[in-house]
Enzyme design. Structure first.
Site, PDB file in Angstrom:
ATOM      1  N   HIS A 487       0.835  -1.201   0.000  1.00 36.43           N
ATOM      2  CA  HIS A 487       0.000   0.000   0.000  1.00 36.43           C
ATOM      3  C   HIS A 487       0.869   1.249   0.000  1.00 36.43           C
ATOM      4  CE1 HIS A 487      -3.738   2.247   1.125  1.00 36.43           C
ATOM      5  NE2 HIS A 487      -2.834   3.094   1.611  1.00 36.43           N
ATOM      6  N   GLU A 488       1.874   1.291   0.891  1.00 32.51           N
ATOM      7  CA  GLU A 488       2.706   2.490   0.997  1.00 32.51           C
ATOM      8  C   GLU A 488       3.601   2.663  -0.225  1.00 32.51           C
ATOM      9  OE1 GLU A 488       1.797   4.491   3.157  1.00 32.51           O
ATOM     10  OE2 GLU A 488       0.624   3.108   4.367  1.00 32.51           O
ATOM     11  N   HIS A 491       1.945   4.461  -3.030  1.00 34.22           N
ATOM     12  CA  HIS A 491       1.881   5.920  -2.921  1.00 34.22           C
ATOM     13  C   HIS A 491       3.029   6.614  -3.647  1.00 34.22           C
ATOM     14  CE1 HIS A 491      -1.636   6.527  -0.544  1.00 34.22           C
ATOM     15  NE2 HIS A 491      -1.203   5.833   0.494  1.00 34.22           N
ATOM     16  N   GLU A 510      -5.467   7.553  -1.721  1.00 32.26           N
ATOM     17  CA  GLU A 510      -5.754   6.369  -0.917  1.00 32.26           C
ATOM     18  C   GLU A 510      -6.539   5.306  -1.668  1.00 32.26           C
ATOM     19  OE1 GLU A 510      -4.140   5.904   1.521  1.00 32.26           O
ATOM     20  OE2 GLU A 510      -3.579   7.864   2.319  1.00 32.26           O
TER      21      GLU A 510
END
Length: 831
Positions: A487-488, A491, A510
């Site tokens: 997930h990170e 980004h 997000e």
């Protein structure tokens, strides 16, 4: 009549008048003092005149309208471009420089008229306040406004960049022909030449930024600090063009400042870090916070020996000893980004050393691509990145395009080193290569990963060149650790290299990261069959659906809208000031609507278009829009233009706005899909296990206290996400007897599972007042603060004295180090 904003709630004001003057580069020179819990030093800001300075009034001076006048014309900002660079480590000639002026021991310097003031004014954003001060003689001075909060500003002065040796080369440019050599104008022209140097001269540019930041001052500037801003002026200067373009500010943070948190790590050692505050970085340094204010920075940070400074920087800094017991760390960034993305963490971190196998993977920049990616890489090779301003873009760098795994380091407190090596370190190259295999070139040239203290209010946070992870991702296997890392990492593309032009559109960051985490994680696990991948993703969709349903039922409708400003999204005042709607609502940071609805929108588009076509379009979007700020319609328009046949089916930007982005509640298309996940094999398996547990519970209750021999029930082994679903289904049961709860814990070893599973276990303990499990709840509230906030509410709602005492006891122990928003929400639950 003055309009006030409550500093503890409502909207977050972005005060900086970026359309008049725009910061292009920050030079920070800071000392970190753990005894006083203060960061003190100097910041030098280099400006360009903003895009609106030519809008003059009839007298030829810049028009200084009230920033939030009701008659003020609102305008959508021009698209901004974020350069992305691929830069080697900085040359040793400029590494670890000390700055000649450091402002130590400065006192507040207010004159008798109060022009130099460090008193905080409850100014808010005023609809009556001019953005220019009026002198007694009636002329208006230009007022530079910076975002600033919880800072003690000691002194502001103009920097004499013309005094720098060797700077003459910037005065001989043909661009300066015919320009007055009057000294003040000359200084601004030098700054202009410096900030507009070509990208291939970035080393020279950094060198002269450093030299100019050390130049002597040439006159103090008048300033006033307000609740949300620092206002600076120079007497007699009436336009942004004539205002000093290089200024130096002496300041220090306050221990209670909300941009950083002072705490101790898991080994009990002091540390300080930026925790992703709702007010961003304005309590760390005076800055321009609107997302369109893109800048570069460099920072020298001094601290006591034994501490490690991690910071958003392209280089992997090595400490330089200045004197006995004092080290200096130097970082720089050549990619312009919002000041809100600047991140720092200072603590006694230890690097988790790489084993031989990860080192081998990392140094091998060649990576075998599947045919589809080899094809789109060829397109990239042949095209220029002409959609953004010229810079040394990694997407145009042949070596960067082949780099599946960028250099990385992992840091943690001493006591978590072994767990990080076991659970996290080996996952990093797999997740990085999975991301590369999905989207292509990594936008950033390196990555640091830090396990932050237990008071961190999230499971993770991504910033340029650095990711923070909560300790909660480490226990219980690699599933939660891997998915959160994916997930990170996502980004890097969505949230940083491609960011929302309006911060109210959080779903752009997000929603994409949540959608991509599933794709990255499926590739990172390797050798999963198509059916296994589909099953995992369908199960995850069901869990997210349940979470979205619950959140919609228990939150304010206005906080459920992904585009709350609707047609006004992206608009700003003439000066560049704006607000982030609901940006200061404490409860908003715990909501996941923008994650979940954004994820389901992207999932809906992928299913409608076809996943292969959708991912191809996503790669094209990344290639076209990296380095830019976008609005929702930018992505949607490009997607539908790329696949025009979808327009025939009625899929339009307007329909997506109406069904997904501009309304509260659960989107209509999602309501129609809800039942399909129950047919997933992994879900059916859980349903069978739930039935077994319910039947066993009923038999035990009927048997009463008599110990009868029960037929042994065989329970199947479940995946972590299956365990989460199982416990959520059992939470819907009115009564579970203590023997069932004991058997549940023993069967699945729930105390050893990941934080998502343990959170549901704690909910069961609280609901059924299972006293043997209270120690699990206490441990969770102490060690998993990123996820434990609402457990406090559940402990209170049962109106059980033991549970309420437990809640108050845990809060009393954690409150001092809790982040402000978490503490505020919990206090409202408890008192």
């Amino acid at each position: 009549m003055e309009t006030q904003l409550d500093p503890m709630k409502d909207d977050l004001p972005l005060m900086a008048n970026t359309n008049y003057m725009l910061v292009k580069h920050y030079v920070l020179d800071l000392d970190v003092d753990f005894k006083s819990k203060v960061i003190e030093g100097v910041i030098v800001l280099f400006f360009e005149t903003g895009s609106q300075y030519r809008k003059t009034n009839s007298s030829g001076k810049v028009s200084c309208q009230s920033q939030f006048d009701g008659t003020c014309k609102m305008r959508a900002p021009e698209p901004c471009h974020v350069p992305v660079t691929n830069v080697s480590a900085r040359s040793s000639g400029t590494e670890g420089n000390d700055f000649a002026v450091c402002g130590k021991g400065e006192e507040d310097t207010s004159d008798k008229n109060g022009n130099h003031s460090n008193e905080e004014q409850a100014s808010g954003i005023s609809s009556a306040k001019d953005c220019c001060d009026i002198e007694h003689h009636g002329n208006k001075d230009f007022l530079l406004i910076l975002d600033c909060c919880d800072l003690s500003v000691l002194k502001v002065e103009e920097v004499d960049v013309a005094a720098v040796s060797g700077i003459e080369k910037f005065t001989r440019s043909t661009k300066l022909t015919g320009v007055s050599k009057e000294l003040e104008n000359l200084r601004n022209q030098i700054v202009h030449e410096l900030v507009t140097l070509p990208a291939d001269r970035w080393k020279e540019q950094l060198y002269y930024f450093t030299r100019c930041s050390q130049a002597p001052g040439c006159g103090e500037l008048l300033f006033t600090t307000g609740t949300w801003s620092l206002e600076i002026r120079k007497s007699g200067i009436q336009t942004p063009t004539d205002f000093p373009h290089a200024i130096r500010i002496w300041y220090k943070t306050k221990p209670e400042g909300r941009s950083v948190t002072w705490t101790t790590d898991q080994s009990g050692r002091p540390c300080v870090y930026t925790m992703g505050s709702q007010i961003n970085n304005r309590a760390l340094f005076p800055c321009q916070e609107p997302p369109t204010a893109l800048s570069t920075w460099q920072a020298s940070v001094r601290t006591a020996a034994g501490f490690v400074v991690l910071l958003s920087g392209e280089n992997s800094a090595e400490p330089v000893q200045l004197q006995e017991g004092i080290l200096s760390w130097y970082y720089y960034v050549t990619m312009p980004m919002p000041a809100s993305t600047f991140t720092i963490a200072v603590g006694c971190w230890q690097e988790v050393k790489q084993q031989s196998f990860t080192a081998a993977i990392q140094t091998n920049t060649e990576f075998s691509l599947p045919p589809s990616q080899a094809e789109f890489r060829l397109v990239w090779h042949e095209e220029n990145c002409d959609h953004h301003v010229e810079y040394p873009c990694r997407f145009q760098n042949p070596a960067a395009r082949l780099q599946a795994v960028i250099p990385y380091r992992v840091f943690a407190p001493q006591c978590l080193m072994e767990l990080c090596e076991e659970r996290l370190l080996w996952l990093v190259p797999q997740c990085l290569s999975a991301a590369y295999n999905t989207l292509g070139t990594h936008p950033f040239s390196r990555l640091d990963i830090l396990i932050v203290p237990s008071n961190f209010s999230s499971l993770g946070m991504a910033s340029p060149y650095i990711i923070f992870l909560s300790q909660s991702v480490l226990p219980g296997g690699n599933h939660l650790c891997g998915t959160r890392l994916c997930h990170e990492i996502a980004h890097s593309w969505f949230g940083l290299a491609i960011a929302a032009r309006d911060w109210t559109e959080e779903w752009i960051s997000e929603g994409f990261a949540t959608f991509l985490e599933d794709i990255f994680w499926a590739k990172a696990q390797q050798q999963l069959s198509h059916d296994e991948v589909k099953g995992q993703q369908e199960l995850k969709a069901l869990l997210r659906w349940r979470r979205l349903r619950d959140e919609v039922q228990n939150s304010e409708e206005e906080l459920q809208v992904l585009r709350p400003k609707k047609e006004s999204t992206g608009e700003e005042t003439e000066s560049g000031a704006s607000v982030v709607k609901h940006g200061l609502k404490a409860e908003k940071i715990f909501m996941q609507v923008h994650y979940l609805k954004g994820y389901f929108l992207l999932r809906y588009l992928a299913r409608t278009i076809g996943e292969a076509s959708y991912l191809t379009s996503l790669r094209k979007f990344v290639h076209k829009c990296h380095g830019q700020l976008i609005l929702s319609q930018d992505f949607l328009c490009m997607l539908l233009e790329d696949i025009p046949e979808q327009k025939k089916s009625g899929l339009t930007v307007e329909s997506i706005f109406q069904n997904w982005l501009d309304t509260s509640g659960i989107p209509k298309p999602l309501l129609e899909e809800g039942e399909t996940w129950k047919e997933c094999q992994l879900v059916r398996q859980v349903s069978g296990e739930v039935t077994k547990w319910i039947q066993t519970n009923q038999r035990i209750r009927k048997s009463g206290k008599k110990k009868r021999k029960q037929n042994e029930v065989i329970f199947q082994k479940l995946l972590p996400d299956q365990l989460v679903l199982l416990l959520e289904c059992l939470l819907e049961e009115k009564t579970l007897c203590p023997r069932i709860l004991q058997c549940l814990e023993k069967t699945y070893k729930l105390r050893e599972q990941d934080a998502e599973v343990r959170h549901r276990w704690c909910e069961l303990v609280v609901k059924h007042k299972y006293v043997p499990g209270y120690s699990d709840v206490e441990k969770f509230l102490r060690e998993d603060q990123a996820m434990g906030v609402y457990l406090y509410g559940e402990l209170m709602v049962n109106e059980d004295a033991k549970q309420q005492d437990l809640a108050r006891k845990c809060f009393a122990a954690a409150r001092e180090h809790m982040d402000a928003s978490s503490a505020k929400v919990v206090a409202e639950m408890l008192f």
